[in-house]
Design a protein around this motif. Structure first.
Motif, PDB file in Angstrom:
ATOM      1  N   ASP A  56       0.820  -1.216   0.000  1.00 13.27           N
ATOM      2  CA  ASP A  56       0.000   0.000   0.000  1.00 13.27           C
ATOM      3  C   ASP A  56       0.852   1.264   0.000  1.00 13.27           C
ATOM      4  OD1 ASP A  56      -2.913   0.934   0.366  1.00 13.27           O
ATOM      5  OD2 ASP A  56      -1.835   2.096   1.876  1.00 13.27           O
ATOM      6  N   ARG A  57       1.928   1.252   0.749  1.00  7.96           N
ATOM      7  CA  ARG A  57       2.758   2.457   0.846  1.00  7.96           C
ATOM      8  C   ARG A  57       3.431   2.777  -0.483  1.00  7.96           C
ATOM      9  NH1 ARG A  57       7.414   3.499   5.474  1.00  7.96           N
ATOM     10  NH2 ARG A  57       7.955   5.637   4.835  1.00  7.96           N
ATOM     11  N   ALA A  58       4.002   1.766  -1.106  1.00  9.01           N
ATOM     12  CA  ALA A  58       4.669   1.985  -2.401  1.00  9.01           C
ATOM     13  C   ALA A  58       3.663   2.408  -3.463  1.00  9.01           C
ATOM     14  CB  ALA A  58       5.398   0.708  -2.830  1.00  9.01           C
ATOM     15  N   GLU A  59       2.501   1.781  -3.450  1.00  3.57           N
ATOM     16  CA  GLU A  59       1.485   2.111  -4.450  1.00  3.57           C
ATOM     17  C   GLU A  59       0.925   3.509  -4.240  1.00  3.57           C
ATOM     18  OE1 GLU A  59      -1.381  -1.020  -4.404  1.00  3.57           O
ATOM     19  OE2 GLU A  59       0.131  -2.557  -4.775  1.00  3.57           O
ATOM     20  N   SER A  60       0.792   3.931  -2.982  1.00  6.85           N
ATOM     21  CA  SER A  60       0.291   5.265  -2.690  1.00  6.85           C
ATOM     22  C   SER A  60       1.210   6.324  -3.266  1.00  6.85           C
ATOM     23  CB  SER A  60       0.157   5.451  -1.175  1.00  6.85           C
ATOM     24  OG  SER A  60      -0.285   6.741  -0.863  1.00  6.85           O
ATOM     25  N   THR A  61       2.506   6.123  -3.094  1.00  8.42           N
ATOM     26  CA  THR A  61       3.487   7.063  -3.656  1.00  8.42           C
ATOM     27  C   THR A  61       3.415   7.074  -5.171  1.00  8.42           C
ATOM     28  OG1 THR A  61       4.963   6.706  -1.768  1.00  8.42           O
ATOM     29  CG2 THR A  61       5.942   7.639  -3.763  1.00  8.42           C
ATOM     30  N   LYS A  62       3.305   5.893  -5.757  1.00  9.52           N
ATOM     31  CA  LYS A  62       3.243   5.783  -7.213  1.00  9.52           C
ATOM     32  C   LYS A  62       1.981   6.448  -7.764  1.00  9.52           C
ATOM     33  CE  LYS A  62       5.164   4.030 -10.934  1.00  9.52           C
ATOM     34  NZ  LYS A  62       6.549   4.341 -11.332  1.00  9.52           N
ATOM     35  N   ARG A  63       0.855   6.220  -7.105  1.00  4.59           N
ATOM     36  CA  ARG A  63      -0.401   6.837  -7.540  1.00  4.59           C
ATOM     37  C   ARG A  63      -0.321   8.353  -7.452  1.00  4.59           C
ATOM     38  NH1 ARG A  63      -2.861   2.782  -4.323  1.00  4.59           N
ATOM     39  NH2 ARG A  63      -3.346   4.369  -2.751  1.00  4.59           N
ATOM     40  N   HIS A  64       0.252   8.847  -6.359  1.00  5.12           N
ATOM     41  CA  HIS A  64       0.373  10.287  -6.171  1.00  5.12           C
ATOM     42  C   HIS A  64       1.209  10.905  -7.290  1.00  5.12           C
ATOM     43  CE1 HIS A  64       2.138  14.003  -4.486  1.00  5.12           C
ATOM     44  NE2 HIS A  64       0.970  14.131  -3.875  1.00  5.12           N
ATOM     45  N   ASP A  65       2.351  10.294  -7.587  1.00  6.05           N
ATOM     46  CA  ASP A  65       3.219  10.815  -8.658  1.00  6.05           C
ATOM     47  C   ASP A  65       2.509  10.783 -10.003  1.00  6.05           C
ATOM     48  OD1 ASP A  65       5.164  11.171  -6.767  1.00  6.05           O
ATOM     49  OD2 ASP A  65       6.297   9.367  -7.292  1.00  6.05           O
ATOM     50  N   TYR A  66       1.808   9.681 -10.267  1.00 11.05           N
ATOM     51  CA  TYR A  66       1.132   9.519 -11.555  1.00 11.05           C
ATOM     52  C   TYR A  66       0.018  10.548 -11.731  1.00 11.05           C
ATOM     53  CZ  TYR A  66      -1.024   7.076 -15.502  1.00 11.05           C
ATOM     54  OH  TYR A  66      -1.527   6.770 -16.741  1.00 11.05           O
ATOM     55  N   GLU A  67      -0.758  10.738 -10.673  1.00 12.15           N
ATOM     56  CA  GLU A  67      -1.897  11.653 -10.758  1.00 12.15           C
ATOM     57  C   GLU A  67      -1.462  13.097 -10.943  1.00 12.15           C
ATOM     58  OE1 GLU A  67      -3.941  10.728  -7.152  1.00 12.15           O
ATOM     59  OE2 GLU A  67      -4.422   8.692  -7.818  1.00 12.15           O
ATOM     60  N   HIS A  68      -0.261  13.453 -10.437  1.00 13.83           N
ATOM     61  CA  HIS A  68       0.200  14.821 -10.548  1.00 13.83           C
ATOM     62  C   HIS A  68       1.070  15.066 -11.779  1.00 13.83           C
ATOM     63  CE1 HIS A  68      -1.183  14.866  -6.386  1.00 13.83           C
ATOM     64  NE2 HIS A  68      -1.146  16.172  -6.439  1.00 13.83           N
ATOM     65  N   ARG A  69       1.371  13.989 -12.484  1.00 15.60           N
ATOM     66  CA  ARG A  69       2.241  14.131 -13.650  1.00 15.60           C
ATOM     67  C   ARG A  69       1.456  14.500 -14.898  1.00 15.60           C
ATOM     68  NH1 ARG A  69       4.876   8.844 -15.548  1.00 15.60           N
ATOM     69  NH2 ARG A  69       4.744   8.528 -13.293  1.00 15.60           N
ATOM     70  N   PHE A  70       0.188  14.123 -14.954  1.00 13.97           N
ATOM     71  CA  PHE A  70      -0.589  14.295 -16.175  1.00 13.97           C
ATOM     72  C   PHE A  70      -1.667  15.362 -16.010  1.00 13.97           C
ATOM     73  CE2 PHE A  70       0.983   9.915 -16.429  1.00 13.97           C
ATOM     74  CZ  PHE A  70       1.585   9.939 -17.683  1.00 13.97           C
ATOM     75  N   THR A  71      -1.961  16.011 -17.114  1.00 14.46           N
ATOM     76  CA  THR A  71      -3.043  16.988 -17.198  1.00 14.46           C
ATOM     77  C   THR A  71      -3.968  16.588 -18.330  1.00 14.46           C
ATOM     78  OG1 THR A  71      -1.588  18.751 -16.401  1.00 14.46           O
ATOM     79  CG2 THR A  71      -3.628  19.415 -17.496  1.00 14.46           C
ATOM     80  N   PRO A  72      -5.263  16.415 -18.049  1.00 13.47           N
ATOM     81  CA  PRO A  72      -5.910  16.466 -16.729  1.00 13.47           C
ATOM     82  C   PRO A  72      -5.567  15.232 -15.895  1.00 13.47           C
ATOM     83  CG  PRO A  72      -7.484  15.821 -18.402  1.00 13.47           C
ATOM     84  CD  PRO A  72      -6.236  16.157 -19.138  1.00 13.47           C
ATOM     85  N   PRO A  73      -5.605  15.341 -14.575  1.00  9.55           N
ATOM     86  CA  PRO A  73      -5.218  14.210 -13.721  1.00  9.55           C
ATOM     87  C   PRO A  73      -6.259  13.096 -13.728  1.00  9.55           C
ATOM     88  CG  PRO A  73      -6.049  16.018 -12.387  1.00  9.55           C
ATOM     89  CD  PRO A  73      -5.980  16.532 -13.794  1.00  9.55           C
ATOM     90  N   ILE A  74      -5.783  11.882 -13.512  1.00  9.78           N
ATOM     91  CA  ILE A  74      -6.654  10.709 -13.375  1.00  9.78           C
ATOM     92  C   ILE A  74      -6.339  10.063 -12.028  1.00  9.78           C
ATOM     93  CG2 ILE A  74      -7.238   8.422 -14.278  1.00  9.78           C
ATOM     94  CD1 ILE A  74      -6.405   9.426 -17.042  1.00  9.78           C
ATOM     95  N   ARG A  75      -7.372   9.831 -11.245  1.00  5.42           N
ATOM     96  CA  ARG A  75      -7.170   9.175  -9.950  1.00  5.42           C
ATOM     97  C   ARG A  75      -7.088   7.669 -10.159  1.00  5.42           C
ATOM     98  NH1 ARG A  75      -7.848  10.589  -4.669  1.00  5.42           N
ATOM     99  NH2 ARG A  75      -8.120   8.849  -3.219  1.00  5.42           N
ATOM    100  N   ILE A  76      -6.022   7.060  -9.654  1.00  7.32           N
ATOM    101  CA  ILE A  76      -5.818   5.616  -9.776  1.00  7.32           C
ATOM    102  C   ILE A  76      -6.170   4.948  -8.449  1.00  7.32           C
ATOM    103  CG2 ILE A  76      -4.189   3.778 -10.332  1.00  7.32           C
ATOM    104  CD1 ILE A  76      -4.620   5.654 -12.656  1.00  7.32           C
ATOM    105  N   GLU A  77      -7.030   3.929  -8.504  1.00  3.70           N
ATOM    106  CA  GLU A  77      -7.394   3.179  -7.305  1.00  3.70           C
ATOM    107  C   GLU A  77      -7.252   1.696  -7.597  1.00  3.70           C
ATOM    108  OE1 GLU A  77      -9.163   4.470  -4.357  1.00  3.70           O
ATOM    109  OE2 GLU A  77     -10.534   6.006  -5.112  1.00  3.70           O
ATOM    110  N   SER A  78      -6.717   0.947  -6.640  1.00  5.76           N
ATOM    111  CA  SER A  78      -6.823  -0.509  -6.730  1.00  5.76           C
ATOM    112  C   SER A  78      -8.188  -0.898  -6.171  1.00  5.76           C
ATOM    113  CB  SER A  78      -5.708  -1.191  -5.924  1.00  5.76           C
ATOM    114  OG  SER A  78      -5.962  -1.074  -4.533  1.00  5.76           O
ATOM    115  N   TRP A  79      -8.607  -2.123  -6.424  1.00  6.05           N
ATOM    116  CA  TRP A  79      -9.886  -2.562  -5.860  1.00  6.05           C
ATOM    117  C   TRP A  79      -9.828  -2.595  -4.332  1.00  6.05           C
ATOM    118  CZ3 TRP A  79     -14.114  -2.163  -8.363  1.00  6.05           C
ATOM    119  CH2 TRP A  79     -14.137  -2.293  -9.756  1.00  6.05           C
ATOM    120  N   ASP A  80      -8.635  -2.829  -3.791  1.00  6.33           N
ATOM    121  CA  ASP A  80      -8.496  -2.874  -2.335  1.00  6.33           C
ATOM    122  C   ASP A  80      -8.678  -1.482  -1.719  1.00  6.33           C
ATOM    123  OD1 ASP A  80      -7.288  -5.784  -1.824  1.00  6.33           O
ATOM    124  OD2 ASP A  80      -6.362  -4.950  -3.612  1.00  6.33           O
TER     125      ASP A  80
END
Length: 359
Positions: free
Chosen positions: A326-350
């Motif tokens: 969860d910790r590694a994925e949270s960091t990865k999601r945060h970086d990904y969401e802030h890298r692109f315009t418009p942003p896309i929120r990434i969620e795992s099913w968990d």
């Protein structure tokens, strides 16, 4: 010496309305001092400040206070050191006058110990019980939640009857369900996406297989007040891990592929934003009239309180894969969401299922 400690049921100047405050009277060598404590959420009328002239007059008429007296207005805080005290003079030139004094000055004026002022009225069982007795005598359902109209209640019950359970969704995710299986389940109860993304909670319209550009978005939620929120939701299966297991820990290729498709559709929206706004409001209006356009699913309220002339807020969510770290994925999601315009929120099913409030 304290001679009175009551809950006073005071008029606020209108014919029927009343309020509540705590009244403590003290007698010392300087005379009578009356402490008027506002009861906060137990006061169902005007504040002590706004009704102080009526409070003082009613205390004198009832004989609770007789003769000359000093009146002290008091508001309690969680920390007694933050309490406020004002000496109130009614009938002074220019009208009622307030003079702020410190807690220590109030204690000296009253002639009491600090422990008297430290006690919180909401912790005094006798004061609370008397305040509740008076409040309930006026309104038998005071403090009850707002029930809403009969139509809203009926619709809530219909939605509850058709709900899929959290356990059912969790079991399918735990079994590593493919995208098609998850879609089949979630289409049975579109309120599940309102539960996770709608705000206000009961004001939403959900759709599935919503046409957009050269394809469609899996699910869409319309919600919000004044400016409408348009939430685009794309889902993938639960049959892969969100991050690859190699050294680079990149998102699974299915996430990259789905995000690319979603970005293309967002680009189409933003290039023709006014056209899309008009279109989505037209779809909203048709759904509110009862059309089952794009499998429209109405929330408890008949329609959204949104202005079709105002800009819309567009949000995009991609749900897919399983969480391992969860910790590694949270960091990865945060970086990904802030890298692109418009942003896309990434969620795992968990992470997504944690949003569910249902049992």
């Amino acid at each position: 010496m304290k001679i009175t400690d009551i809950v006073h049921n005071y008029p606020d100047g209108s014919c029927l309305a009343r309020g509540l405050c705590r009244v403590r009277s003290f007698v010392n060598e300087s005379g009578i001092v009356v402490l008027l404590t506002d009861l906060g959420n137990k006061n169902d009328g005007q504040s002590v400040t706004n009704a102080v002239e009526h409070i003082i007059k009613s205390l004198q008429v009832l004989g609770v206070v007789m003769g000359p007296a000093t009146f002290l207005e008091h508001y309690e805080r969680e920390d007694p050191r933050g309490d406020t005290f004002d000496v109130v003079t009614v009938g002074s030139p220019g009208g009622t006058h307030w003079e702020t004094i410190s807690r220590e000055e109030a204690c000296r004026l009253i002639g009491c110990s600090l422990s008297e002022l430290d006690e919180r009225s909401w912790q005094n069982a006798r004061i609370v019980a008397e305040a509740d007795r008076l409040r309930f005598s006026r309104n038998r359902f005071v403090d009850s939640p707002y029930r809403g109209s009969n139509a809203v209640i009926k619709r809530r019950l219909e939605i509850d009857d058709g709900m899929i359970s959290r356990a059912e969704v969790k079991a399918l995710i735990g079994a590593g369900a493919r995208e098609r299986d998850l879609q089949c389940l979630l289409k049975r109860d579109l309120s599940i996406f309102a539960e996770t993304y709608a705000q206000p909670d009961d004001e939403y319209i959900c759709f599935s297989e919503f046409p957009l550009a050269d394809g469609y978005v899996d699910f869409v939620v319309l919600t919000g007040r004044s400016r409408m929120d348009v939430i685009l939701i794309e889902i993938k299966g639960a049959d892969f891990n969100l991050l690859n297991a190699d050294h680079y820990k990149e998102f699974n290729h299915k996430i990259h592929q789905a995000a690319g498709q979603l970005r293309n559709r967002l680009g189409h929206i933003y290039r023709e934003l006014s056209t899309f706004r008009d279109h989505v409001h037209s779809v909203r209006a048709r759904a509110e009239r009862g059309e089952l356009i794009h499998n429209a699913f109405m929330g408890p309220h008949d329609g959204l309180e949104v202005d079709p002339q105002k800009d819309i807020n567009i949000r995009a969510v991609l749900i897919g894969g399983r969480t391992v770290d969860d910790r590694a994925e949270s960091t990865k999601r945060h970086d990904y969401e802030h890298r692109f315009t418009p942003p896309i929120r990434i969620e795992s099913w968990d992470t997504w299922i944690r949003r569910l409030q249902r049992s």
